[in-house]
Design an enzyme around this catalytic site. Structure first.
Site, PDB file in Angstrom:
ATOM      1  CB  CYS A  78      -0.775  -0.047   1.177  1.00 17.03           C
ATOM      2  SG  CYS A  78      -1.917  -1.420   1.491  1.00 17.03           S
ATOM      3  CE1 TYR A 134       7.541  -5.510 -10.133  1.00 18.18           C
ATOM      4  CE2 TYR A 134       6.458  -6.171  -8.008  1.00 18.18           C
ATOM      5  CZ  TYR A 134       6.168  -5.738  -9.454  1.00 18.18           C
ATOM      6  OH  TYR A 134       5.266  -5.703  -9.985  1.00 18.18           O
ATOM      7  N   GLY A 192      -0.487   0.711  -4.954  1.00 14.57           N
ATOM      8  CA  GLY A 192      -1.534  -0.170  -4.712  1.00 14.57           C
ATOM      9  C   GLY A 192      -2.977   0.330  -5.811  1.00 14.57           C
ATOM     10  CG  ASN A 194       2.917   0.276   3.369  1.00 13.55           C
ATOM     11  OD1 ASN A 194       4.227   0.720   3.248  1.00 13.55           O
ATOM     12  ND2 ASN A 194       2.336  -0.776   2.919  1.00 13.55           N
ATOM     13  N   GLY A 195       1.357  -2.078   5.377  1.00 14.81           N
ATOM     14  CA  GLY A 195       2.159  -3.160   6.091  1.00 14.81           C
ATOM     15  C   GLY A 195       1.107  -4.663   6.265  1.00 14.81           C
TER      16      GLY A 195
END
Length: 490
Positions: A20, A266, A46, A125-126
């Protein structure tokens, strides 16, 4: 029925999904416009949904949550007019908890709650690895959940805290959370940011005029003209106001940082800065290291676009083999281009990628990609290259074999669906039907990201669980469901 969207890549389920993206700003006029721009720059993290919350002295807290892309939802004057204020936070989402690829509007962040000392919104985020356990406990004590997101646990924990103010309550809540989190939150006047003690997920601080910004990546600062100041430290919480600037706290027990190494490979955009290093340069270094470890006689080095491009350039520079765009990406392949019927699905990646036949015919081709997950896309690309008349096809992969699922905010297939979990490198080569297949070693990857001595197995500098199976935080919920973590013998 909840509103649903098709998977972000309906013709390709063979990539690890970006987690995210979070963004926040304080001390600027029309904060929502800055948040929307920041989220647009973080869209690669996202694509299912996004949301923005702002606060204005006259209208109070305002929020908009939408399914789909930022450009389709947060560019109209009508939408932005309902988000006034000089402070705001936002979130772009790819679901990592709940139903994969079927985000409901109720799961879209930021989440908002009213507390005795005022309202607060939070974007995460996570992934919380003990979310199921926390959720059970909270429900037994009377909490009523509105979403399937693990992030909502934080709001409920804050509501039950006896802290004197919102930052204190957030600190207390996060001490009960396990896993990975980079958080932006806001009250009426304060912008808050926090990273978990291991710093698994990224969070950076920027300055824009008299205001401040927090973001998952530095590329989000470039689009709004903000200056990158520094990374939020692992285990650090910052409380930012327009008047007093940045106040830093360290509410957690100190721990050795374990930043996600796959951010370098990535997830992050190549124009971002991680750990003081250009992501693009790091990926080029990965390609150079791969060329040293796995040379092969060939005529062309071609990236699998777009994520394999910097590593392919590095491989070509190190090997002296010419770099070429042997595969061309259709940049206008939208998620709603066509209903993916069975006939269309059989076209596979051809809707997104096309081979440059005049360049490929009769050549020995090295294809450089960032990873191999299930292997389905690699097979299709190999077939396209051979159909175009290539003499040989050699795969070089800019990460070690992905043999273990991630539980820290990445949507990874179950372990038995990961090609590297059930096959050796040679078996994968035969399965894909290519002339050779080589992955960069874990030591080589560490050297490429700046660890000259490679990976210190006794104290790894990064979280590399998807490659090594060594989880820095026990995935409590998954172990409870029967997941077998790696043993010392392995």
């Amino acid at each position: 029925m909840p509103t649903q969207l098709p998977p972000a890549h309906p013709f390709d389920d063979d990539k690890l999904r970006e987690e995210c993206g979070v963004f926040g700003v304080v001390g600027v006029a029309d904060a929502a416009n800055f948040v929307a721009l920041g989220l647009h720059a973080l869209q690669h993290r996202g694509q299912e949904a996004g949301g923005i919350v702002t606060h204005d002295a006259k209208t109070g807290f305002n929020q908009a949550r939408r399914m789909g892309l930022v450009r389709d939802n947060f560019t109209s004057a009508d939408t932005m007019q309902i988000l006034p204020g000089s402070i705001g936070i936002g979130h772009v989402r790819y679901s990592t908890a709940g139903v994969k690829g079927q985000t409901a509007i109720r799961d879209v962040q930021p989440f908002f709650g009213e507390f005795s000392m005022g309202g607060a919104a939070i974007a995460h985020n996570g992934n919380i690895t003990n979310a199921m356990q926390l959720r059970r406990e909270l429900i037994e004590r009377g909490s009523i959940f509105q979403s399937s997101s693990d992030s909502e646990c934080i709001i409920h924990l804050m509501a039950r805290s006896m802290g004197r103010n919102i930052p204190d309550r957030m600190e207390e809540a996060l001490r009960k959370v396990e896993g990975a989190f980079s958080i932006v939150a806001m009250t009426r006047t304060k912008l808050l940011g926090c990273r978990d003690p291991l710093g698994v997920r990224p969070l950076v601080l920027g300055k824009i005029g008299d205001g401040w910004a927090l973001a998952s990546e530095t590329c989000a600062f470039d689009i709004i003209g903000a200056d990158f100041v520094r990374e939020i430290e692992p285990g650090e919480m910052v409380v930012i106001t327009a008047e007093r600037g940045v106040e830093s706290h360290f509410p957690f027990r100190p721990n050795r940082a374990r930043f996600c190494i796959f951010e370098h490979v990535y997830f992050s955009r190549p124009d971002s800065i991680l750990g003081g290093r250009s992501v693009y340069e790091t990926r080029e270094n990965i390609g150079r290291e791969l060329a040293k470890e796995a040379p092969v006689d060939a005529d062309l080095v071609c990236p699998v676009p777009d994520s394999g491009t910097p590593a392919a350039i590095g491989y070509a520079l190190q090997s002296g083999i010419p770099y070429a765009m042997g595969i061309i990406r259709n940049q206008y392949m939208g998620r709603t281009f066509i209903e993916p019927t069975e006939q269309i699905r059989n076209m596979g990646v051809r809707l997104k990628l096309n081979v440059n036949r005049a360049l490929i015919k009769g050549k020995r081709v090295i294809l450089v990609d960032d990873s191999v997950v299930r292997g389905t896309t690699s097979q299709k690309i190999k077939e396209m290259i051979l159909d175009a008349g290539a003499k040989e096809v050699h795969f070089r992969i800019a990460s070690p074999p992905t043999a273990w699922p991630c539980f820290y905010g990445v949507d990874t297939p179950q372990r038995e669906k990961l090609l590297a979990a059930t096959m050796s490198e040679d078996e994968m080569r035969d399965h894909l039907g290519v002339d050779s297949l080589k992955f960069i070693t874990l030591d080589g990857l560490y050297r490429a990201v700046g660890e000259a001595g490679g990976r210190d197995s006794s104290a790894p500098a990064y979280c590399d669980a998807c490659f090594s199976g060594e989880y820095p935080v026990a995935p409590s919920d998954m172990i409870e469901q029967g997941f077998q973590a790696k043993t010392a013998a392995e």
